[in-house]
Design a protein around this motif. Structure first.
Motif, short mmCIF file in Angstrom:
data_model
loop_
_atom_site.label_atom_id
_atom_site.label_comp_id
_atom_site.label_asym_id
_atom_site.label_seq_id
_atom_site.Cartn_x
_atom_site.Cartn_y
_atom_site.Cartn_z
N ILE A 65 45.30 34.42 -13.32
CA ILE A 65 44.98 32.97 -13.73
C ILE A 65 43.57 33.06 -14.18
CG2 ILE A 65 44.65 30.61 -13.02
CD1 ILE A 65 46.72 31.45 -10.63
N ASP A 66 43.22 32.51 -15.26
CA ASP A 66 42.00 32.60 -15.92
C ASP A 66 41.67 31.27 -16.46
OD1 ASP A 66 39.56 33.07 -17.03
OD2 ASP A 66 40.22 34.40 -18.77
N GLY A 67 41.29 30.29 -15.54
CA GLY A 67 41.11 28.99 -15.94
C GLY A 67 41.65 28.20 -14.86
N ASP A 68 42.11 26.79 -15.35
CA ASP A 68 42.54 25.80 -14.11
C ASP A 68 44.15 25.80 -14.09
OD1 ASP A 68 43.75 22.68 -13.94
OD2 ASP A 68 42.20 23.29 -12.68
N LEU A 69 44.56 26.54 -12.97
CA LEU A 69 46.13 26.70 -12.78
C LEU A 69 46.66 25.39 -12.97
CD1 LEU A 69 48.31 28.21 -12.03
CD2 LEU A 69 47.76 27.91 -9.53
N ASN A 70 46.32 24.18 -12.72
CA ASN A 70 47.16 23.09 -12.90
C ASN A 70 47.26 23.08 -14.42
OD1 ASN A 70 47.45 22.46 -10.04
ND2 ASN A 70 45.42 21.38 -10.32
N VAL A 101 60.89 26.09 -15.71
CA VAL A 101 61.31 27.44 -14.93
C VAL A 101 61.80 26.65 -13.57
CG1 VAL A 101 60.28 28.98 -13.36
CG2 VAL A 101 59.22 28.92 -15.72
N LYS A 102 61.35 25.65 -12.98
CA LYS A 102 61.96 25.06 -11.87
C LYS A 102 63.35 24.51 -12.29
CE LYS A 102 60.56 24.56 -8.33
NZ LYS A 102 60.59 25.38 -7.18
N ASP A 103 63.39 23.83 -13.35
CA ASP A 103 64.81 23.67 -13.74
C ASP A 103 65.85 24.32 -13.94
OD1 ASP A 103 63.81 20.78 -13.85
OD2 ASP A 103 63.65 20.76 -16.04
N MET A 104 65.35 25.80 -14.13
CA MET A 104 66.38 26.89 -14.08
C MET A 104 66.64 27.69 -13.15
SD MET A 104 64.38 29.95 -16.32
CE MET A 104 63.76 28.92 -17.81
N ASP A 105 65.95 26.97 -11.91
CA ASP A 105 66.05 27.43 -10.67
C ASP A 105 65.11 28.78 -10.32
OD1 ASP A 105 67.58 25.34 -9.58
OD2 ASP A 105 69.44 26.31 -10.23
N GLY A 106 64.23 28.89 -11.24
CA GLY A 106 63.06 30.05 -11.03
C GLY A 106 62.27 29.35 -9.83
N GLU A 107 61.25 30.25 -9.34
CA GLU A 107 60.20 29.98 -8.62
C GLU A 107 58.95 30.21 -9.10
OE1 GLU A 107 60.59 31.01 -4.34
OE2 GLU A 107 62.94 31.23 -4.55
N LEU A 108 58.14 29.58 -8.68
CA LEU A 108 56.58 29.79 -8.84
C LEU A 108 55.73 29.86 -7.65
CD1 LEU A 108 57.73 27.65 -11.26
CD2 LEU A 108 55.65 28.41 -12.18
N ILE A 109 55.08 30.66 -7.65
CA ILE A 109 54.10 30.74 -6.40
C ILE A 109 52.47 31.16 -6.81
CG2 ILE A 109 54.59 33.01 -5.43
CD1 ILE A 109 54.44 31.86 -2.62
N HIS A 110 51.42 30.62 -6.23
CA HIS A 110 50.03 30.76 -6.40
C HIS A 110 49.80 32.02 -5.31
CE1 HIS A 110 45.68 29.83 -6.50
NE2 HIS A 110 45.79 30.93 -7.07
N PHE A 111 49.36 33.12 -5.60
CA PHE A 111 48.99 33.98 -4.46
C PHE A 111 47.86 35.00 -5.12
CE2 PHE A 111 49.42 38.33 -2.72
CZ PHE A 111 49.39 38.08 -1.39
N ARG A 112 46.73 34.27 -4.22
CA ARG A 112 45.44 35.50 -4.26
C ARG A 112 45.11 35.73 -5.70
NH1 ARG A 112 45.27 39.64 0.49
NH2 ARG A 112 45.85 38.00 1.98
N GLY A 113 44.95 34.42 -6.73
CA GLY A 113 44.51 34.59 -7.86
C GLY A 113 45.48 34.86 -8.78
N PHE A 114 46.76 34.97 -8.61
CA PHE A 114 47.98 35.31 -9.58
C PHE A 114 48.98 33.98 -9.45
CE2 PHE A 114 46.03 39.43 -8.71
CZ PHE A 114 45.78 40.19 -9.92
N LEU A 115 49.43 33.77 -10.59
CA LEU A 115 50.93 33.10 -10.35
C LEU A 115 51.95 34.11 -10.59
CD1 LEU A 115 52.09 30.21 -10.49
CD2 LEU A 115 51.94 30.23 -12.81
N VAL A 116 52.69 34.00 -9.48
CA VAL A 116 54.12 34.89 -9.71
C VAL A 116 55.00 33.98 -9.82
CG1 VAL A 116 55.76 36.35 -8.24
CG2 VAL A 116 53.28 36.38 -7.90
N VAL A 117 55.97 34.22 -11.05
CA VAL A 117 57.13 33.45 -11.54
C VAL A 117 58.29 34.13 -11.48
CG1 VAL A 117 58.16 31.91 -13.13
CG2 VAL A 117 55.71 32.32 -12.95
N THR A 118 59.16 33.76 -10.62
CA THR A 118 60.54 34.57 -10.73
C THR A 118 61.91 34.00 -11.51
OG1 THR A 118 61.33 33.81 -8.45
CG2 THR A 118 59.91 35.70 -8.58
N PRO A 119 62.67 34.70 -11.82
CA PRO A 119 63.83 33.83 -12.55
C PRO A 119 64.89 33.41 -11.58
CG PRO A 119 64.16 36.49 -12.63
CD PRO A 119 62.74 36.06 -12.01
N PRO A 120 65.80 32.78 -11.80
CA PRO A 120 66.95 32.32 -10.91
C PRO A 120 67.61 33.58 -10.28
CG PRO A 120 67.24 31.16 -13.15
CD PRO A 120 66.09 32.21 -13.26
#
Length: 133
Positions: free
Chosen positions: A53-58, A68-87
């Motif tokens: 993340i380089d800037g404001d995550l929001n 991503v959420k609508d397709m049933d994926g997941e997003l998580i902020h972990f120690r300066g990274f955004l992890v995004v997983t598929p359904p």
């Protein structure tokens, strides 16, 4: 014999191109320079994104988080990274409970500012309001 002029080699090449990266872990930088649709498309192909993340995550995640959420994926902020997983690929945070502090925050809504705070929910299920999602 049919009069169809169907070139299956061309169709195969296009399919290979579309699904070549399926199931990969894609490393990148979330800084607003990549089209949000590109992130959504990558997740839709089955890829997991690990974005520095380089800037404001929001602001940076808002254009694609809801999709991503609508397709049933997941997003998580972990120690300066955004992890995004598929359904079908869940993010297991069970081993983080011993780390102390708020090591991770799940992004529960597509609009990071939606729930009156950051829109994130910490591991205990309580909404956080620290300005980061």
């Amino acid at each position: 014999m049919s009069d169809w002029d169907l070139d299956l080699r061309d169709a195969e090449a296009k399919m290979d191109e579309a699904f070549a990266a399926a199931g990969d872990v894609v490393l990148g930088v979330l800084d607003g320079t990549t089209d949000p649709e590109e992130w959504v498309r990558s997740v839709d192909y089955g890829n997991t994104l690990v974005l520095s993340i380089d800037g404001d995550l929001n602001e940076l995640a808002a254009p694609f988080a809801r999709d991503v959420k609508d397709m049933d994926g997941e997003l998580i902020h972990f120690r300066g990274f955004l992890v995004v997983t598929p359904p079908g690929v869940s993010i297991d945070t069970d081993r983080l409970s011993d780390s102390g502090g708020d090591a991770e925050e799940r992004i529960e809504s597509g609009d990071p500012g939606e729930n009156g705070g950051s829109g994130a929910v910490d591991d205990a299920g309580d909404e956080t309001d620290d300005g980061e999602a």
